[in-house]
Design a protein around this motif. Sequence first.
Motif, PDB file in Angstrom:
ATOM      1  N   ASP A  58       0.807  -1.156  -0.080  1.00  0.00           N
ATOM      2  CA  ASP A  58       0.059  -0.014   0.042  1.00  0.00           C
ATOM      3  C   ASP A  58       1.041   1.130   0.109  1.00  0.00           C
ATOM      4  O   ASP A  58       1.404   1.675   1.080  1.00  0.00           O
ATOM      5  N   LEU A  59       1.008   1.860  -1.237  1.00  0.00           N
ATOM      6  CA  LEU A  59       2.004   2.971  -1.323  1.00  0.00           C
ATOM      7  C   LEU A  59       1.118   4.437  -1.276  1.00  0.00           C
ATOM      8  O   LEU A  59       1.555   5.404  -1.431  1.00  0.00           O
ATOM      9  N   SER A  60      -0.067   4.481  -0.860  1.00  0.00           N
ATOM     10  CA  SER A  60      -0.762   5.425  -0.855  1.00  0.00           C
ATOM     11  C   SER A  60      -1.011   6.390   0.516  1.00  0.00           C
ATOM     12  O   SER A  60      -1.633   7.188   0.572  1.00  0.00           O
ATOM     13  N   VAL A  61      -0.004   6.067   1.402  1.00  0.00           N
ATOM     14  CA  VAL A  61      -0.008   6.684   2.754  1.00  0.00           C
ATOM     15  C   VAL A  61       0.582   7.973   2.502  1.00  0.00           C
ATOM     16  O   VAL A  61      -0.036   8.944   3.180  1.00  0.00           O
ATOM     17  N   GLY A  62       1.530   8.284   1.707  1.00  0.00           N
ATOM     18  CA  GLY A  62       1.969   9.691   1.398  1.00  0.00           C
ATOM     19  C   GLY A  62       0.736  10.443   0.841  1.00  0.00           C
ATOM     20  O   GLY A  62       0.537  11.597   1.435  1.00  0.00           O
ATOM     21  N   SER A  63      -0.193   9.975   0.068  1.00  0.00           N
ATOM     22  CA  SER A  63      -1.066  10.677  -0.379  1.00  0.00           C
ATOM     23  C   SER A  63      -2.056  11.078   0.444  1.00  0.00           C
ATOM     24  O   SER A  63      -2.744  11.987   0.519  1.00  0.00           O
TER      25      SER A  63
END
Length: 98
Positions: A58-63
């Motif tokens: 899950d790479l959406s943490v920054g967004s």
Amino acid sequence: MKKELGISVLLLALCTVTAIMNPRFISPVNLINLANSIGLFGIFSLGLGLVIITGGIDLSVGSVFALAGVLLAMALTEWHWPWPLAAAMAIAIPTMLS
């Protein structure tokens, strides 16, 4: 081990140059602020690392962090909401989206 040593030397050189250019860089107040910022992102990184390692990439943490910050800023400055309501909304909406 060679890579870690090189990065450590580079970081030390960068900090030295910055401290020479701006002596306030090594002030206790600035070092405490840096430690607080690094600690916060370190905790988030550990949690995200565990998610990636276990296969739930899950790479959406920054967004999601960016969305929460923008929502909070807009609620406080443009919509003139009280801070408790703005903070609750800035936490609730990204939580529902993820």
